[in-house]
Motif scaffolding. Structure first.
Motif, PDB file in Angstrom:
ATOM      1  N   SER A 309      -8.497  -0.491   3.064  1.00  0.00           N
ATOM      2  CA  SER A 309      -8.472  -1.842   2.470  1.00  0.00           C
ATOM      3  C   SER A 309      -9.880  -2.292   2.100  1.00  0.00           C
ATOM      4  CB  SER A 309      -7.839  -2.816   3.470  1.00  0.00           C
ATOM      5  OG  SER A 309      -7.855  -4.126   2.960  1.00  0.00           O
ATOM      6  N   SER A 313     -11.402  -3.063  -1.694  1.00  0.00           N
ATOM      7  CA  SER A 313     -12.035  -4.349  -1.989  1.00  0.00           C
ATOM      8  C   SER A 313     -13.432  -4.155  -2.571  1.00  0.00           C
ATOM      9  CB  SER A 313     -12.097  -5.185  -0.708  1.00  0.00           C
ATOM     10  OG  SER A 313     -12.773  -6.396  -0.942  1.00  0.00           O
ATOM     11  N   HIS A 316     -13.223  -2.724  -6.093  1.00  0.00           N
ATOM     12  CA  HIS A 316     -12.422  -3.544  -7.022  1.00  0.00           C
ATOM     13  C   HIS A 316     -11.230  -2.768  -7.576  1.00  0.00           C
ATOM     14  CE1 HIS A 316     -15.584  -6.550  -6.860  1.00  0.00           C
ATOM     15  NE2 HIS A 316     -16.479  -5.637  -7.254  1.00  0.00           N
ATOM     16  N   THR A 318      -7.006  -1.260  -6.406  1.00  0.00           N
ATOM     17  CA  THR A 318      -5.853  -1.678  -5.586  1.00  0.00           C
ATOM     18  C   THR A 318      -4.978  -0.514  -5.141  1.00  0.00           C
ATOM     19  OG1 THR A 318      -4.542  -2.033  -7.585  1.00  0.00           O
ATOM     20  CG2 THR A 318      -5.731  -3.957  -6.696  1.00  0.00           C
TER      21      THR A 318
END
Length: 327
Positions: A309, A313, A316, A318
């Protein structure tokens, strides 16, 4: 005796009535009269857009008397001023020869006025009239004659300036103003002046339309105004197309610039991955599952998920798929 008096009075009244109806009359002197038709022709004049262009609509003819007298009564004329032409035709067999006298005359008249041609040495040269418009037209001709001798040194700007000043300050009659404008058209200056003074000509056309002047007389001006309006519209449209094209290019450039700056900013804003996160990143790229990564690093699956995770982050992204594309 009483009957004779009545007859005499009746004859006088008829004569006066007849004379009152003859509003165009006079004498025509012709050198070598055998070369000319022995009648005077009357036509109604309409202005057109051609250089020195007039359209002549025949109305009537008057046969010359032995003394050279001719006349036209008021039935051939309108209540309002109009431009007319009288002329005498040469005999066809000599109609193209040079040296013939001037054989026509333009004048302004209504049925409420009169014009009388005196005996003279050339046709229609000397006359008297009580028509105000024609008198003002004669003054306009005198003004314009000052420029007739100018040729190579003809100053169009000066002519336009002085003519407009004369029309504004000296001419009072709309029909004569219209004739003066036709003169500009004959000199190929009208279109230029309309482009520079569109508001003036638009206002003048509106005034002409609300007047009693025959619309056929200012049709050429209306057409010229329409032509200039279309040219201006086309020019404005072309300019608009060019400006819109330039604006489109500028907007496209700005969008690309903003996108590029945002992408660069995003790249510059990336937070460096920790040593453990880099290790997990490489294991993900190599195709390891979360469980396999946990077993290899001796950490729990939840810890692996937390690291993943944080990696997403900081980069940038997902998903694993984006990470594989970004490697």
């Amino acid at each position: 005796m009483r009957n004779t008096i009545y007859l005499f009075v009746l004859i006088l009244s008829v004569c006066f009535k007849t004379n009152g109806q003859e509003i165009v009359s006079g004498y025509l002197h012709l050198e070598n009269s055998e070369n000319w038709e022995q009648k005077v022709n009357l036509s109604k004049v309409q202005l057109n857009g051609k250089a020195n262009g007039h359209t002549y609509i025949p109305i009537a003819s008057s046969v010359l008397s032995k003394e050279g007298y001719f006349s036209f009564d008021q039935k051939w004329f309108d209540n309002k001023d109009h431009i007319y032409r009288i002329h005498v035709n040469p005999i066809k067999s000599i109609s193209r020869r040079t040296g013939l006298a001037k054989n026509s005359k333009l004048f302004i008249l209504s049925k409420n006025d009169s014009i009388y041609f005196k005996k003279g040495t050339s046709p229609f040269d000397s006359y008297t009239t009580n028509n105000k418009a024609h008198k003002e037209w004669e003054q306009l001709k005198k003004f314009e004659s000052k420029f007739e001798s100018l040729h190579d040194d003809f100053d169009t700007e000066k002519y336009l300036l002085r003519t407009k000043g004369y029309v504004k300050d000296s001419l009072q009659i709309l029909l004569v103003k219209l004739i003066s404008i036709k003169k500009l058209d004959d000199k190929k200056l009208l279109e230029k002046d309309i482009k520079e003074n569109t508001a003036y000509y638009t206002s003048l056309l509106k005034e002409l339309k609300s007047s009693e002047i025959d619309p056929a007389l200012f049709l050429y001006l209306e057409n010229k105004l329409s032509l200039v309006y279309l040219e201006n519209t086309d020019e404005k449209y072309s300019i608009s197309v060019v400006l819109n094209g330039i604006a489109g290019l500028v907007i496209t450039f700005l969008v690309l610039l903003i996108f590029r700056r945002r992408r660069n900013r995003n790249n510059n804003d990336l937070v460096p991955l920790s040593k453990q996160e880099n290790t997990i990143k490489e294991l993900i790229i190599s195709g390891k599952s979360n469980k396999e990564i946990a077993n290899e690093l001796f950490i729990s699956i939840n810890t692996v998920k937390t690291h993943i995770s944080n990696i997403y982050s900081k980069l940038h992204i997902t998903s694993r798929k984006e990470l594989l594309l970004k490697k």
